[in-house]
Motif scaffolding. Structure first.
Motif, PDB file in Angstrom:
ATOM      1  N   PRO A   1       0.820  -1.219   0.000  1.00 46.27           N
ATOM      2  CA  PRO A   1       0.000   0.000   0.000  1.00 46.27           C
ATOM      3  C   PRO A   1       0.849   1.262   0.000  1.00 46.27           C
ATOM      4  N   ALA A   2       0.195   2.408  -0.201  1.00 47.71           N
ATOM      5  CA  ALA A   2       0.882   3.698  -0.189  1.00 47.71           C
ATOM      6  C   ALA A   2       1.612   3.886   1.132  1.00 47.71           C
ATOM      7  N   GLY A   3       2.829   4.382   1.051  1.00 42.09           N
ATOM      8  CA  GLY A   3       3.640   4.572   2.233  1.00 42.09           C
ATOM      9  C   GLY A   3       4.504   3.374   2.571  1.00 42.09           C
ATOM     10  N   GLU A   4       4.162   2.224   1.961  1.00 43.56           N
ATOM     11  CA  GLU A   4       4.938   1.005   2.194  1.00 43.56           C
ATOM     12  C   GLU A   4       5.355   0.370   0.866  1.00 43.56           C
ATOM     13  N   HIS A   5       5.441   1.190  -0.185  1.00 44.38           N
ATOM     14  CA  HIS A   5       5.653   0.665  -1.526  1.00 44.38           C
ATOM     15  C   HIS A   5       7.069   0.883  -2.063  1.00 44.38           C
ATOM     16  N   ILE A   6       7.960   1.425  -1.259  1.00 41.32           N
ATOM     17  CA  ILE A   6       9.317   1.704  -1.720  1.00 41.32           C
ATOM     18  C   ILE A   6      10.323   0.900  -0.901  1.00 41.32           C
ATOM     19  N   GLY A   7      11.254   0.259  -1.604  1.00 40.01           N
ATOM     20  CA  GLY A   7      12.354  -0.421  -0.941  1.00 40.01           C
ATOM     21  C   GLY A   7      12.186  -1.909  -0.724  1.00 40.01           C
ATOM     22  N   TRP A   8      11.019  -2.451  -1.075  1.00 43.08           N
ATOM     23  CA  TRP A   8      10.771  -3.873  -0.862  1.00 43.08           C
ATOM     24  C   TRP A   8      11.375  -4.716  -1.984  1.00 43.08           C
ATOM     25  N   ALA A   9      11.954  -5.876  -1.607  1.00 44.66           N
ATOM     26  CA  ALA A   9      12.457  -6.804  -2.624  1.00 44.66           C
ATOM     27  C   ALA A   9      11.297  -7.392  -3.416  1.00 44.66           C
ATOM     28  N   SER A  10      10.174  -7.635  -2.716  1.00 47.63           N
ATOM     29  CA  SER A  10       8.983  -8.143  -3.378  1.00 47.63           C
ATOM     30  C   SER A  10       8.063  -6.977  -3.727  1.00 47.63           C
TER      31      SER A  10
ATOM     32  N   LEU B   1       5.286  -5.153  -7.108  1.00 49.39           N
ATOM     33  CA  LEU B   1       4.925  -5.033  -8.515  1.00 49.39           C
ATOM     34  C   LEU B   1       6.010  -4.178  -9.160  1.00 49.39           C
ATOM     35  N   HIS B   2       7.053  -4.829  -9.634  1.00 46.95           N
ATOM     36  CA  HIS B   2       8.258  -4.119 -10.066  1.00 46.95           C
ATOM     37  C   HIS B   2       8.350  -3.995 -11.583  1.00 46.95           C
ATOM     38  N   TRP B   3       8.664  -2.792 -12.028  1.00 48.43           N
ATOM     39  CA  TRP B   3       9.021  -2.534 -13.433  1.00 48.43           C
ATOM     40  C   TRP B   3      10.154  -1.512 -13.345  1.00 48.43           C
ATOM     41  N   GLU B   4      11.349  -2.022 -13.151  1.00 48.70           N
ATOM     42  CA  GLU B   4      12.445  -1.194 -12.665  1.00 48.70           C
ATOM     43  C   GLU B   4      13.008  -0.193 -13.675  1.00 48.70           C
ATOM     44  N   THR B   5      12.645  -0.323 -14.944  1.00 53.21           N
ATOM     45  CA  THR B   5      13.053   0.688 -15.916  1.00 53.21           C
ATOM     46  C   THR B   5      12.138   1.913 -15.876  1.00 53.21           C
ATOM     47  N   TRP B   6      11.061   1.829 -15.102  1.00 48.30           N
ATOM     48  CA  TRP B   6      10.095   2.927 -15.007  1.00 48.30           C
ATOM     49  C   TRP B   6      10.454   3.889 -13.886  1.00 48.30           C
ATOM     50  N   LYS B   7      10.882   3.357 -12.741  1.00 50.12           N
ATOM     51  CA  LYS B   7      11.181   4.187 -11.580  1.00 50.12           C
ATOM     52  C   LYS B   7      12.682   4.211 -11.316  1.00 50.12           C
ATOM     53  N   GLY B   8      13.084   4.841 -10.220  1.00 48.32           N
ATOM     54  CA  GLY B   8      14.498   5.007  -9.910  1.00 48.32           C
ATOM     55  C   GLY B   8      15.171   3.735  -9.435  1.00 48.32           C
ATOM     56  N   ARG B   9      16.360   3.896  -8.850  1.00 51.14           N
ATOM     57  CA  ARG B   9      17.153   2.731  -8.450  1.00 51.14           C
ATOM     58  C   ARG B   9      16.548   1.982  -7.273  1.00 51.14           C
ATOM     59  N   VAL B  10      15.886   2.698  -6.368  1.00 50.63           N
ATOM     60  CA  VAL B  10      15.271   2.040  -5.207  1.00 50.63           C
ATOM     61  C   VAL B  10      14.030   1.272  -5.667  1.00 50.63           C
ATOM     62  N   PRO B  11      13.878   0.010  -5.270  1.00 49.15           N
ATOM     63  CA  PRO B  11      12.698  -0.776  -5.678  1.00 49.15           C
ATOM     64  C   PRO B  11      11.390  -0.046  -5.375  1.00 49.15           C
TER      65      PRO B  11
END
Length: 264
Positions: A230-239, A241-251
């Motif tokens: 959820p919002a507020g807990e969506h950055i930095g997790w190894a698991s 919904l990842h599309w890493e070419t869309w956002k920055g280096r941090v998951p």
């Protein structure tokens, strides 16, 4: 008083059960080979659940069609929240799960049927992404198809276009997911034996992705079936919904995703 409350609760439960099973009781009257054909034959067709029967398939099945200006798209993955868990095993990913009108995975066997039935036809696959800041992006691939079950439903894609970046081929060399079989926690096809990430050795990518199945290649930079955050807990997790070419280096775990196919 309590009898009345119990009775009302029972009625509500029965209504809920009826709603949940109504899709399964709908008579399977075939409306087309896929959503693209339905939209072509009925240009005014609206988005919703339809019954299709791809070429070479003996039993029709239901799908959700996204009817857009550029044609009818057959949705095979939708994520909008945590209601439907995607940490499933091989047999379930093959068959499909969830609610077609909400979050779901259509099933590897059905996606295979959609992309391998017709001669002289190919499929375009589109990934739509939504973030928590009001932004959207997409990635589209030509010549999309899956291999046979014996090939572990190997992913095959052609040229990329879009605004999200080509995460399937990856942010750097060696993690291209094109040509790899599908992996789940009970059927590993990711090529890691192990994969080394700094001081971390990874044997099975599906485990680090919360049990979500995907076409992992040395884990890679695309994976949309991990845990939803959820919002507020969506950055930095190894698991996630990842599309890493869309956002920055941090998951960054997306708020929502949708994957769909159109025949061309």
């Amino acid at each position: 008083m309590w009898n009345r409350i119990f009775f009302c609760g029972l009625v509500v439960c029965l209504i809920c059960l009826t709603d949940q099973t109504q899709e399964q009781k709908t008579p399977l009257v075939v409306q087309g080979t896929d959503c693209t054909q339905i939209k072509t034959l009925s240009p005014r067709a609206t988005s919703g659940v339809y019954v299709i029967q791809p070429a070479g398939v003996t039993s029709p099945f239901m799908v959700y069609c996204e009817m857009l200006a550029d044609g009818g798209w057959t949705v095979f993955q939708r994520r909008t929240g945590a209601e439907v868990l995607f940490n499933r095993k091989w047999a379930v990913y093959k068959q499909g799960f969830g609610n077609l009108r909400k979050d779901h995975w259509l099933g590897l066997s059905k996606v295979f049927a959609l992309t391998n039935g017709g001669r002289g036809r190919s499929s375009t696959m589109r990934v739509n992404l939504w973030d928590f800041e009001g932004g959207t992006a997409f990635a589209e691939y030509s010549d999309f198809r899956l291999g046979t079950e014996k090939e572990s439903y190997k992913l095959n894609i052609g040229a990329y276009r879009g605004s999200a970046g080509d995460a399937i081929r990856g942010k750097y060399t060696g993690i291209d997911q094109n040509g790899f079989g599908f992996s789940t926690t009970d059927k590993d096809n990711d090529g890691c034996s192990p994969c080394i990430f700094g001081d971390i050795a990874e044997d099975e990518c599906s485990f680090s992705e919360g049990g979500g199945g995907w076409w992992y290649s040395r884990c890679g930079s695309a994976s949309l079936n991990g845990d939803w955050h959820p919002a507020g807990e969506h950055i930095g997790w190894a698991s996630g919904l990842h599309w890493e070419t869309w956002k920055g280096r941090v998951p960054y775990s997306a708020r929502a995703s949708r994957m769909m196919i159109k025949s061309v």
